[in-house]
Design a protein around this motif. Sequence first.
Motif, PDB file in Angstrom:
ATOM      1  N   CYS A 128      11.964  10.128   5.901  1.00  0.00           N
ATOM      2  CA  CYS A 128      11.220  10.225   7.165  1.00  0.00           C
ATOM      3  C   CYS A 128       9.818  10.761   6.900  1.00  0.00           C
ATOM      4  O   CYS A 128       9.659  11.763   6.188  1.00  0.00           O
ATOM      5  CB  CYS A 128      11.942  11.160   8.134  1.00  0.00           C
ATOM      6  SG  CYS A 128      13.681  10.729   8.408  1.00  0.00           S
ATOM      7  N   PRO A 129       8.794  10.163   7.493  1.00  0.00           N
ATOM      8  CA  PRO A 129       7.434  10.645   7.253  1.00  0.00           C
ATOM      9  C   PRO A 129       7.126  11.963   7.953  1.00  0.00           C
ATOM     10  O   PRO A 129       6.259  12.708   7.505  1.00  0.00           O
ATOM     11  CB  PRO A 129       6.560   9.513   7.796  1.00  0.00           C
ATOM     12  CG  PRO A 129       7.414   8.834   8.817  1.00  0.00           C
ATOM     13  CD  PRO A 129       8.815   8.932   8.305  1.00  0.00           C
ATOM     14  N   ALA A 137       3.927  12.525  -0.891  1.00  0.00           N
ATOM     15  CA  ALA A 137       5.181  11.976  -0.351  1.00  0.00           C
ATOM     16  C   ALA A 137       5.972  11.212  -1.408  1.00  0.00           C
ATOM     17  O   ALA A 137       7.202  11.329  -1.496  1.00  0.00           O
ATOM     18  CB  ALA A 137       4.877  11.062   0.839  1.00  0.00           C
ATOM     19  N   ALA A 138       5.286  10.410  -2.220  1.00  0.00           N
ATOM     20  CA  ALA A 138       5.987   9.609  -3.228  1.00  0.00           C
ATOM     21  C   ALA A 138       6.691  10.502  -4.248  1.00  0.00           C
ATOM     22  O   ALA A 138       7.794  10.168  -4.709  1.00  0.00           O
ATOM     23  CB  ALA A 138       5.006   8.671  -3.919  1.00  0.00           C
ATOM     24  N   GLU A 139       6.072  11.607  -4.596  1.00  0.00           N
ATOM     25  CA  GLU A 139       6.709  12.539  -5.531  1.00  0.00           C
ATOM     26  C   GLU A 139       8.018  13.061  -4.937  1.00  0.00           C
ATOM     27  O   GLU A 139       9.030  13.158  -5.638  1.00  0.00           O
ATOM     28  CB  GLU A 139       5.768  13.705  -5.820  1.00  0.00           C
ATOM     29  CG  GLU A 139       4.486  13.323  -6.539  1.00  0.00           C
ATOM     30  CD  GLU A 139       3.520  14.487  -6.596  1.00  0.00           C
ATOM     31  OE1 GLU A 139       3.987  15.654  -6.631  1.00  0.00           O
ATOM     32  OE2 GLU A 139       2.293  14.248  -6.598  1.00  0.00           O
ATOM     33  N   ILE A 148       0.834  -1.201   0.000  1.00  0.00           N
ATOM     34  CA  ILE A 148       0.000   0.000   0.000  1.00  0.00           C
ATOM     35  C   ILE A 148       0.872   1.256   0.000  1.00  0.00           C
ATOM     36  O   ILE A 148       0.584   2.236  -0.698  1.00  0.00           O
ATOM     37  CB  ILE A 148      -0.946  -0.003   1.214  1.00  0.00           C
ATOM     38  CG1 ILE A 148      -2.013  -1.091   1.053  1.00  0.00           C
ATOM     39  CG2 ILE A 148      -1.604   1.365   1.421  1.00  0.00           C
ATOM     40  CD1 ILE A 148      -2.802  -1.382   2.318  1.00  0.00           C
ATOM     41  N   LYS A 149       1.956   1.218   0.735  1.00  0.00           N
ATOM     42  CA  LYS A 149       2.792   2.403   0.894  1.00  0.00           C
ATOM     43  C   LYS A 149       3.877   2.530  -0.182  1.00  0.00           C
ATOM     44  O   LYS A 149       4.439   3.615  -0.365  1.00  0.00           O
ATOM     45  CB  LYS A 149       3.424   2.389   2.288  1.00  0.00           C
ATOM     46  CG  LYS A 149       2.385   2.510   3.405  1.00  0.00           C
ATOM     47  CD  LYS A 149       3.015   2.547   4.782  1.00  0.00           C
ATOM     48  CE  LYS A 149       1.966   2.731   5.871  1.00  0.00           C
ATOM     49  NZ  LYS A 149       2.542   2.908   7.224  1.00  0.00           N
ATOM     50  N   LEU A 150       4.159   1.443  -0.897  1.00  0.00           N
ATOM     51  CA  LEU A 150       5.213   1.494  -1.921  1.00  0.00           C
ATOM     52  C   LEU A 150       4.667   1.655  -3.332  1.00  0.00           C
ATOM     53  O   LEU A 150       5.398   2.095  -4.231  1.00  0.00           O
ATOM     54  CB  LEU A 150       6.081   0.234  -1.840  1.00  0.00           C
ATOM     55  CG  LEU A 150       7.040   0.205  -0.649  1.00  0.00           C
ATOM     56  CD1 LEU A 150       7.723  -1.162  -0.531  1.00  0.00           C
ATOM     57  CD2 LEU A 150       8.092   1.301  -0.756  1.00  0.00           C
ATOM     58  N   VAL A 151       3.403   1.325  -3.559  1.00  0.00           N
ATOM     59  CA  VAL A 151       2.821   1.464  -4.889  1.00  0.00           C
ATOM     60  C   VAL A 151       2.984   2.879  -5.449  1.00  0.00           C
ATOM     61  O   VAL A 151       3.403   3.051  -6.606  1.00  0.00           O
ATOM     62  CB  VAL A 151       1.337   1.032  -4.880  1.00  0.00           C
ATOM     63  CG1 VAL A 151       0.590   1.596  -6.074  1.00  0.00           C
ATOM     64  CG2 VAL A 151       1.226  -0.489  -4.869  1.00  0.00           C
ATOM     65  N   THR A 200       3.765   7.946   2.635  1.00  0.00           N
ATOM     66  CA  THR A 200       3.192   7.543   1.354  1.00  0.00           C
ATOM     67  C   THR A 200       1.830   6.880   1.484  1.00  0.00           C
ATOM     68  O   THR A 200       1.092   6.787   0.495  1.00  0.00           O
ATOM     69  CB  THR A 200       4.150   6.591   0.613  1.00  0.00           C
ATOM     70  OG1 THR A 200       4.441   5.468   1.454  1.00  0.00           O
ATOM     71  CG2 THR A 200       5.453   7.295   0.252  1.00  0.00           C
ATOM     72  N   VAL A 201       1.471   6.413   2.667  1.00  0.00           N
ATOM     73  CA  VAL A 201       0.148   5.804   2.819  1.00  0.00           C
ATOM     74  C   VAL A 201      -0.955   6.820   2.555  1.00  0.00           C
ATOM     75  O   VAL A 201      -2.039   6.465   2.079  1.00  0.00           O
ATOM     76  CB  VAL A 201      -0.027   5.177   4.222  1.00  0.00           C
ATOM     77  CG1 VAL A 201      -0.233   6.232   5.305  1.00  0.00           C
ATOM     78  CG2 VAL A 201      -1.208   4.200   4.238  1.00  0.00           C
TER      79      VAL A 201
END
Length: 376
Positions: free
Chosen positions: A152-153, A362-364, A20-23, A177-178
């Motif tokens: 770091c989130p 976050a992923a960006e 879920i968090k890496l997609v 990223t979630v």
Amino acid sequence: MSPNSQFKVLVVMGTRPEAIKLVPVIRELKKRDMDVKVCVTAQHREMLDQVLTLFNVVPDFDLNIMKPHQDITDVTTQVLVGMRQVLGACRPDVVLVHGDTTTAMATALASFYQKIPVGHIEAGLRSGNRYSPWPEEINRQLVGTLSTLHFCPTESARQNLLKEGVDPSILHVTGNTVIDTLLEVNTRIEADAGLQHSLEKSLALEGRKMILVTMHRREHFGQTFENICLALKDIAQKDVQIVYPVHPNPNTREPAQRLLGGIENIHLIEPQEYLSFVYLIRRSFLILTDSGGLQEEAPSLHKPVLVVRNNTERPEGVEAGAVKLVGTERANIFRETLNLLENTRAYEAMTTVNNPYGDGHAAERIADILVRHASR
């Protein structure tokens, strides 16, 4: 890396939360024309595959390690041996792992053995207790020691790593990223009335206030878990419905069925694929959980979270007022749940705060950091 070659990234995951968090990270890296390969260990086979199917991710490598009755040692050794072969075949410029799973820890160690840099997504979380959560608290510390890039989130997570002496130049605050994935799926549900109707029908939800429950932590197995189940039984005496997707681990499934099965307003259901699970979050009145991810997701949808633990590695939600630690004592779980059911002011105080875990981008940020890293 030669000037004309693509930067090679290997993304490794083994469980549903990791997927879920890496997609979104995989997607953003591919947009930037990187050579991205995905390896799954299948530490949790069926639950992982649900997410991969939902987001059309096809792994390049599949270790398929899940076997009946395996323990943490079995998982660790199988991932170490399997990743030796994958890393030898792939030879990535960086390996990305997520969080605190045994897959992440063993993959980071296997990468270190081959002198391949590791990037740690969701880095810096700390509970301060090596046995809570177990083994995750030590897993993430080991991954941190082995990593050369830390995503770091939150700023709090970054400060944890600074206190441990990590070089500030390799620390990056990105958000979690979630939230990227949650907001995408929530938008998909909101835009499709037919999908909403289908989910409502398939889940057979009632009109009563719904409490969503998830419980699976290893440190709760045994009497503690039974006490939590008895607290749910107490709560079910009120005019509510409890929906509990039960983890397949027999240490949770057996006592849940034994203590809660057959109670009219407690619905023990199978683990849900992510689309259905987000719908359950949306429909819930409040959430009872020992999970980490729900502490991050629920505040984005303005749902109060009662964490059935004595500590958390995600203090930001507690500090913001969206999350409350209630421990594992039967009476206290019941009392705190009843307070939110009956006290409108207490409920509204937990539902009107901003989510401290991210803005959906976050992923960006992670992908952009890796682009800069690749150009060095």
